[in-house]
Scaffold this motif. Structure first.
Motif, PDB file in Angstrom:
ATOM      1  N   THR A  20       0.837  -1.195   0.000  1.00  0.00           N
ATOM      2  CA  THR A  20       0.000   0.000   0.000  1.00  0.00           C
ATOM      3  C   THR A  20       0.876   1.250   0.000  1.00  0.00           C
ATOM      4  OG1 THR A  20      -1.782  -1.119   1.199  1.00  0.00           O
ATOM      5  CG2 THR A  20      -1.791   1.290   1.217  1.00  0.00           C
ATOM      6  N   TYR A  21       0.596   2.140  -0.923  1.00  0.00           N
ATOM      7  CA  TYR A  21       1.296   3.419  -1.026  1.00  0.00           C
ATOM      8  C   TYR A  21       0.371   4.526  -0.515  1.00  0.00           C
ATOM      9  CZ  TYR A  21       3.673   0.543  -4.574  1.00  0.00           C
ATOM     10  OH  TYR A  21       4.307  -0.475  -5.238  1.00  0.00           O
ATOM     11  N   ARG A  22       0.970   5.628  -0.092  1.00  0.00           N
ATOM     12  CA  ARG A  22       0.177   6.763   0.390  1.00  0.00           C
ATOM     13  C   ARG A  22       0.684   8.049  -0.265  1.00  0.00           C
ATOM     14  NH1 ARG A  22      -0.313   5.494   6.928  1.00  0.00           N
ATOM     15  NH2 ARG A  22      -0.002   3.235   6.778  1.00  0.00           N
ATOM     16  N   TYR A  23      -0.257   8.895  -0.656  1.00  0.00           N
ATOM     17  CA  TYR A  23       0.128  10.187  -1.201  1.00  0.00           C
ATOM     18  C   TYR A  23      -0.867  11.249  -0.764  1.00  0.00           C
ATOM     19  CZ  TYR A  23       1.176  13.981  -4.448  1.00  0.00           C
ATOM     20  OH  TYR A  23       1.484  15.201  -4.982  1.00  0.00           O
ATOM     21  N   GLY A  24      -0.355  12.247  -0.078  1.00  0.00           N
ATOM     22  CA  GLY A  24      -1.189  13.359   0.343  1.00  0.00           C
ATOM     23  C   GLY A  24      -0.590  14.670  -0.132  1.00  0.00           C
ATOM     24  N   LEU A  25      -1.441  15.598  -0.524  1.00  0.00           N
ATOM     25  CA  LEU A  25      -0.957  16.886  -1.020  1.00  0.00           C
ATOM     26  C   LEU A  25      -1.788  18.022  -0.431  1.00  0.00           C
ATOM     27  CD1 LEU A  25       0.929  18.459  -2.953  1.00  0.00           C
ATOM     28  CD2 LEU A  25      -0.862  18.227  -4.706  1.00  0.00           C
ATOM     29  N   ALA A  26      -1.096  18.996   0.139  1.00  0.00           N
ATOM     30  CA  ALA A  26      -1.756  20.214   0.610  1.00  0.00           C
ATOM     31  C   ALA A  26      -1.879  21.147  -0.596  1.00  0.00           C
ATOM     32  CB  ALA A  26      -0.931  20.866   1.709  1.00  0.00           C
ATOM     33  N   VAL A  27      -3.085  21.291  -1.098  1.00  0.00           N
ATOM     34  CA  VAL A  27      -3.278  22.047  -2.339  1.00  0.00           C
ATOM     35  C   VAL A  27      -3.465  23.548  -2.108  1.00  0.00           C
ATOM     36  CG1 VAL A  27      -4.182  20.079  -3.623  1.00  0.00           C
ATOM     37  CG2 VAL A  27      -5.761  21.513  -2.301  1.00  0.00           C
ATOM     38  N   ALA A  28      -3.671  23.951  -0.857  1.00  0.00           N
ATOM     39  CA  ALA A  28      -3.812  25.377  -0.503  1.00  0.00           C
ATOM     40  C   ALA A  28      -4.961  26.048  -1.241  1.00  0.00           C
ATOM     41  CB  ALA A  28      -2.496  26.127  -0.778  1.00  0.00           C
ATOM     42  N   GLU A  29      -5.978  25.265  -1.539  1.00  0.00           N
ATOM     43  CA  GLU A  29      -7.159  25.786  -2.237  1.00  0.00           C
ATOM     44  C   GLU A  29      -8.353  24.889  -1.950  1.00  0.00           C
ATOM     45  OE1 GLU A  29      -8.587  28.027  -3.670  1.00  0.00           O
ATOM     46  OE2 GLU A  29      -7.063  29.486  -4.219  1.00  0.00           O
ATOM     47  N   THR A  30      -9.540  25.376  -2.258  1.00  0.00           N
ATOM     48  CA  THR A  30     -10.753  24.558  -2.127  1.00  0.00           C
ATOM     49  C   THR A  30     -11.327  24.192  -3.487  1.00  0.00           C
ATOM     50  OG1 THR A  30     -12.091  26.565  -1.948  1.00  0.00           O
ATOM     51  CG2 THR A  30     -11.353  25.529   0.119  1.00  0.00           C
ATOM     52  N   SER A  31     -10.665  24.594  -4.544  1.00  0.00           N
ATOM     53  CA  SER A  31     -11.103  24.294  -5.911  1.00  0.00           C
ATOM     54  C   SER A  31      -9.896  23.863  -6.735  1.00  0.00           C
ATOM     55  CB  SER A  31     -11.743  25.529  -6.549  1.00  0.00           C
ATOM     56  OG  SER A  31     -11.925  25.346  -7.940  1.00  0.00           O
ATOM     57  N   TRP A  32     -10.027  22.752  -7.440  1.00  0.00           N
ATOM     58  CA  TRP A  32      -8.932  22.255  -8.279  1.00  0.00           C
ATOM     59  C   TRP A  32      -8.539  23.275  -9.341  1.00  0.00           C
ATOM     60  CZ3 TRP A  32      -5.097  19.069  -8.326  1.00  0.00           C
ATOM     61  CH2 TRP A  32      -4.505  18.659  -9.526  1.00  0.00           C
ATOM     62  N   GLU A  33      -9.496  24.002  -9.850  1.00  0.00           N
ATOM     63  CA  GLU A  33      -9.216  24.992 -10.893  1.00  0.00           C
ATOM     64  C   GLU A  33      -8.280  26.087 -10.397  1.00  0.00           C
ATOM     65  OE1 GLU A  33     -12.221  23.698 -10.253  1.00  0.00           O
ATOM     66  OE2 GLU A  33     -12.223  22.478 -12.089  1.00  0.00           O
ATOM     67  N   ARG A  34      -8.296  26.356  -9.088  1.00  0.00           N
ATOM     68  CA  ARG A  34      -7.461  27.422  -8.541  1.00  0.00           C
ATOM     69  C   ARG A  34      -6.133  26.913  -7.960  1.00  0.00           C
ATOM     70  NH1 ARG A  34     -12.547  29.120  -6.359  1.00  0.00           N
ATOM     71  NH2 ARG A  34     -11.901  28.377  -4.291  1.00  0.00           N
ATOM     72  N   VAL A  35      -5.930  25.613  -7.962  1.00  0.00           N
ATOM     73  CA  VAL A  35      -4.670  25.060  -7.471  1.00  0.00           C
ATOM     74  C   VAL A  35      -3.538  25.516  -8.388  1.00  0.00           C
ATOM     75  CG1 VAL A  35      -3.365  22.925  -7.054  1.00  0.00           C
ATOM     76  CG2 VAL A  35      -5.771  23.071  -6.402  1.00  0.00           C
ATOM     77  N   SER A  36      -2.424  25.895  -7.815  1.00  0.00           N
ATOM     78  CA  SER A  36      -1.313  26.427  -8.604  1.00  0.00           C
ATOM     79  C   SER A  36      -0.746  25.391  -9.568  1.00  0.00           C
ATOM     80  CB  SER A  36      -0.198  26.912  -7.679  1.00  0.00           C
ATOM     81  OG  SER A  36       0.448  25.812  -7.053  1.00  0.00           O
TER      82      SER A  36
END
Length: 230
Positions: A146-162
């Motif tokens: 089992t692999y794990r991947y977490g990302l802090a996107v610093a946004e609430t909308s994928w369209e606004r993610v850097s």
């Protein structure tokens, strides 16, 4: 390669897009389920699945298509956004229904040759604990890797993610896809899984739940057989 992906929410946000990135890089046949759209029931705590049979679960009819897809997959992807530092309630409610499949009860033999990935995102933090919620079930089901991947996107909308964060996700999912492809068909349970299986085997030989004991005897696991090769 067959992939089954369980989404812990209905809408297609950052977690969804990153999980799809990985699925597309893996290729093959993808089956997706969205919670609670495809399964919206809470465990009633009746214990029928443990004491008698999983067929006695009052939500069996709705649960069966997802379980069949999990059993038929080579790779299982769990995807949940962070909800108050943990997996979404719909994901937890789904996993609650599969407690009877934990190694201490009646694990599905096919799980011991599968790979899984737990994916989570948040505007801030909580990915580690959220992935652990899902990875706990993966381990106790007997999933080999089992692999794990977490990302802090610093946004609430994928369209606004850097774009920088999106590129990071592209690179990480590409690396994960390579690892999974390399191990496909050759993955084996870890020493930890095998050791835990051995401990449970001794408990099952003593007998403490008739349904579980019968299952282990039928599989031959109380003897020399094991749910993995080699």
């Amino acid at each position: 390669m067959k992939i089954t992906m369980i989404h812990g929410q209905n809408h297609k946000g950052s977690t969804y897009h990153i999980a799809r990135m990985l699925a597309e890089k893996l290729g093959g046949e993808l089956t997706e389920f969205f919670l609670p759209r495809d399964f919206d029931s809470f465990c009633t705590g009746c214990t029928a699945c443990f004491a008698e049979s999983e067929t006695k679960c009052p939500h069996r009819e709705k649960l069966s298509p997802i379980v069949e897809a999990l059993d038929g997959a080579d790779v299982i992807l769990f995807a949940s956004p962070v909800y108050v530092y943990h997996a979404a309630g719909a994901m937890k409610a789904f996993l609650d229904h599969l407690g009877y499949r934990w190694i201490v009860h009646r694990p599905e033999e096919a799980m011991f040759s599968k790979q899984a990935v737990c994916i989570s995102t948040a505007a801030g933090a909580g990915m580690k604990s959220t992935n652990k919620d899902m990875a706990d079930s993966a381990f106790f089901w007997g999933i080999a890797k089992t692999y794990r991947y977490g990302l802090a996107v610093a946004e609430t909308s994928w369209e606004r993610v850097s774009e920088k964060k999106k590129q990071r996700a592209e690179q990480k999912t590409a690396a994960l896809a390579r690892k999974i492809a390399k191990r496909q068909g050759r993955v084996k349970p870890s020493f930890k899984t095998k050791a835990f299986f051995g401990i449970v085997r001794m408990l099952q030989k003593r007998g403490w739940n008739e349904a579980d004991v019968s299952y282990w005897k039928e599989k031959g696991w109380d003897g020399k057989k094991r749910p993995w090769k080699g």
